[in-house]
Design a protein around this motif. Structure first.
Motif, PDB file in Angstrom:
ATOM      1  N   LEU A 121      43.720  37.285  35.008  1.00 49.31           N
ATOM      2  CA  LEU A 121      44.789  37.121  35.995  1.00 49.31           C
ATOM      3  C   LEU A 121      44.373  37.579  37.390  1.00 49.31           C
ATOM      4  CD1 LEU A 121      47.751  38.414  33.806  1.00 49.31           C
ATOM      5  CD2 LEU A 121      47.290  36.039  34.441  1.00 49.31           C
ATOM      6  N   ASN A 122      43.516  38.598  37.453  1.00 52.22           N
ATOM      7  CA  ASN A 122      43.120  39.175  38.736  1.00 52.22           C
ATOM      8  C   ASN A 122      41.686  38.833  39.126  1.00 52.22           C
ATOM      9  OD1 ASN A 122      45.651  40.501  38.907  1.00 52.22           O
ATOM     10  ND2 ASN A 122      44.896  42.106  37.545  1.00 52.22           N
ATOM     11  N   ALA A 123      41.117  37.791  38.510  1.00 49.37           N
ATOM     12  CA  ALA A 123      39.745  37.413  38.845  1.00 49.37           C
ATOM     13  C   ALA A 123      39.637  37.101  40.335  1.00 49.37           C
ATOM     14  CB  ALA A 123      39.314  36.203  38.024  1.00 49.37           C
ATOM     15  N   PRO A 124      38.640  37.637  41.021  1.00 56.70           N
ATOM     16  CA  PRO A 124      38.531  37.434  42.461  1.00 56.70           C
ATOM     17  C   PRO A 124      38.067  36.021  42.820  1.00 56.70           C
ATOM     18  CG  PRO A 124      36.631  38.643  41.668  1.00 56.70           C
ATOM     19  CD  PRO A 124      37.572  38.514  40.490  1.00 56.70           C
ATOM     20  N   ALA A 125      38.352  35.632  44.057  1.00 56.37           N
ATOM     21  CA  ALA A 125      37.950  34.305  44.518  1.00 56.37           C
ATOM     22  C   ALA A 125      36.435  34.148  44.523  1.00 56.37           C
ATOM     23  CB  ALA A 125      38.507  34.053  45.914  1.00 56.37           C
ATOM     24  N   THR A 126      35.719  35.251  44.663  1.00 57.22           N
ATOM     25  CA  THR A 126      34.254  35.192  44.670  1.00 57.22           C
ATOM     26  C   THR A 126      33.682  35.034  43.262  1.00 57.22           C
ATOM     27  OG1 THR A 126      34.231  37.615  44.604  1.00 57.22           O
ATOM     28  CG2 THR A 126      34.029  36.552  46.778  1.00 57.22           C
ATOM     29  N   LYS A 127      34.505  35.294  42.255  1.00 55.78           N
ATOM     30  CA  LYS A 127      34.066  35.159  40.859  1.00 55.78           C
ATOM     31  C   LYS A 127      35.245  34.665  40.026  1.00 55.78           C
ATOM     32  CE  LYS A 127      31.203  37.566  37.480  1.00 55.78           C
ATOM     33  NZ  LYS A 127      30.601  38.886  37.091  1.00 55.78           N
TER      34      LYS A 127
END
Length: 264
Positions: A121-127
């Motif tokens: 749910l909180n995966a970053p935009a960079t990954k």
């Protein structure tokens, strides 16, 4: 920003409200007066890390949370023979459009879901957890209003989409399945169909989508050979108004295998 699992769109909500009045969804099987709706979701993944993250989320967070909400028989599948990184296909059945429309809000109140699904749910935009999600909303056929579970043996699945040149052609093809006996032929010949649905929101409309089950590819070939030779099918397909050349403009077939935690 928290990554949303179930995409909220006012377009889907409005369309859903227009198609069917809100009805209750306490029971797990549809009664004779209703039919199910299916969300068919395809995760596009770039590598094995994304697949592990999405599958971990589905197994540990999403499916248990949906089950707690009374949504059962959720299927998760990978490609049988992917040409590259496999896609993930998820089938989620809903008792009503109201259940589909309100599931996001209910999941957001589930603290265990939020905790168990945090990495996804909180995966970053960079990954990111995935590249894209493609979703379709399907309406179950009247003569097969809910999911039918195949035996939990070694099995493969074929997901087939029939595209139509017009809405009228789609109506006629559904008539073949529902009223003229095509579904009955599938069942009699042992295809073990899981669901049949009309795509009401999604890509490549108008189309219908269904899923059938086989022990292996050899059984797949033999079943379709038997279907083509079946006297009842020959009788139906010989009727000019039901000629596939008039009703089906494109067939897409995807061979799948269930994830270990799949409920189908």
């Amino acid at each position: 920003m928290k990554r949303r699992v179930f995409v909220k769109t006012s377009i889907i909500s409005s369309a859903a409200a227009a198609i069917l009045p809100q009805i209750g969804f306490a029971q797990l099987k549809p009664n004779n007066k209703t039919h199910m709706y299916y969300e068919l979701r395809t995760y596009i993944l770039k590598d094995a890390n994304q697949q592990r993250l999405v599958e971990g989320y589905l197994e540990k967070a999403a499916i248990p949370a949906l089950n707690r909400q009374g949504i059962a028989n959720i299927g998760v599948f990978t490609e049988l023979k992917p040409s590259g990184q496999s896609i993930l296909i998820v089938l989620i059945p809903y008792q009503s459009l109201h259940e589909f429309e309100t599931i996001n809000n209910r999941l957001e109140q589930d603290k265990l879901y939020i905790t168990e699904g945090a990495a996804y749910l909180n995966a970053p935009a960079t990954k990111p957890a995935y590249e894209r999600i493609k979703s379709s909303l399907l309406k179950a056929f009247k003569n097969m209003p809910g999911i039918e579970l195949p035996p939990k043996d070694k099995r493969i699945f074929e997901l087939r989409r029939y595209e139509h040149a017009s809405e009228a052609a789609g109506t006629k093809k559904r008539e073949m399945f529902n009223d003229v006996g095509e579904i009955d032929i599938f069942k009699r010949l042992g295809f073990k169909p899981v669901f049949f649905g009309e795509t009401i929101i999604g890509e490549a409309r108008p189309n219908l989508i269904y899923m059938v089950t086989f022990d292996d590819m050899a059984a797949h070939h033999q079943h379709w050979k038997s279907f083509s030779a079946d006297p009842e099918w020959k009788k139906i397909s010989a009727i000019p108004e039901y000629a596939d050349s008039k009703l089906v403009s494109k067939i897409t077939s995807t061979f799948l295998q269930p994830a270990e935690y799949s409920q189908i």
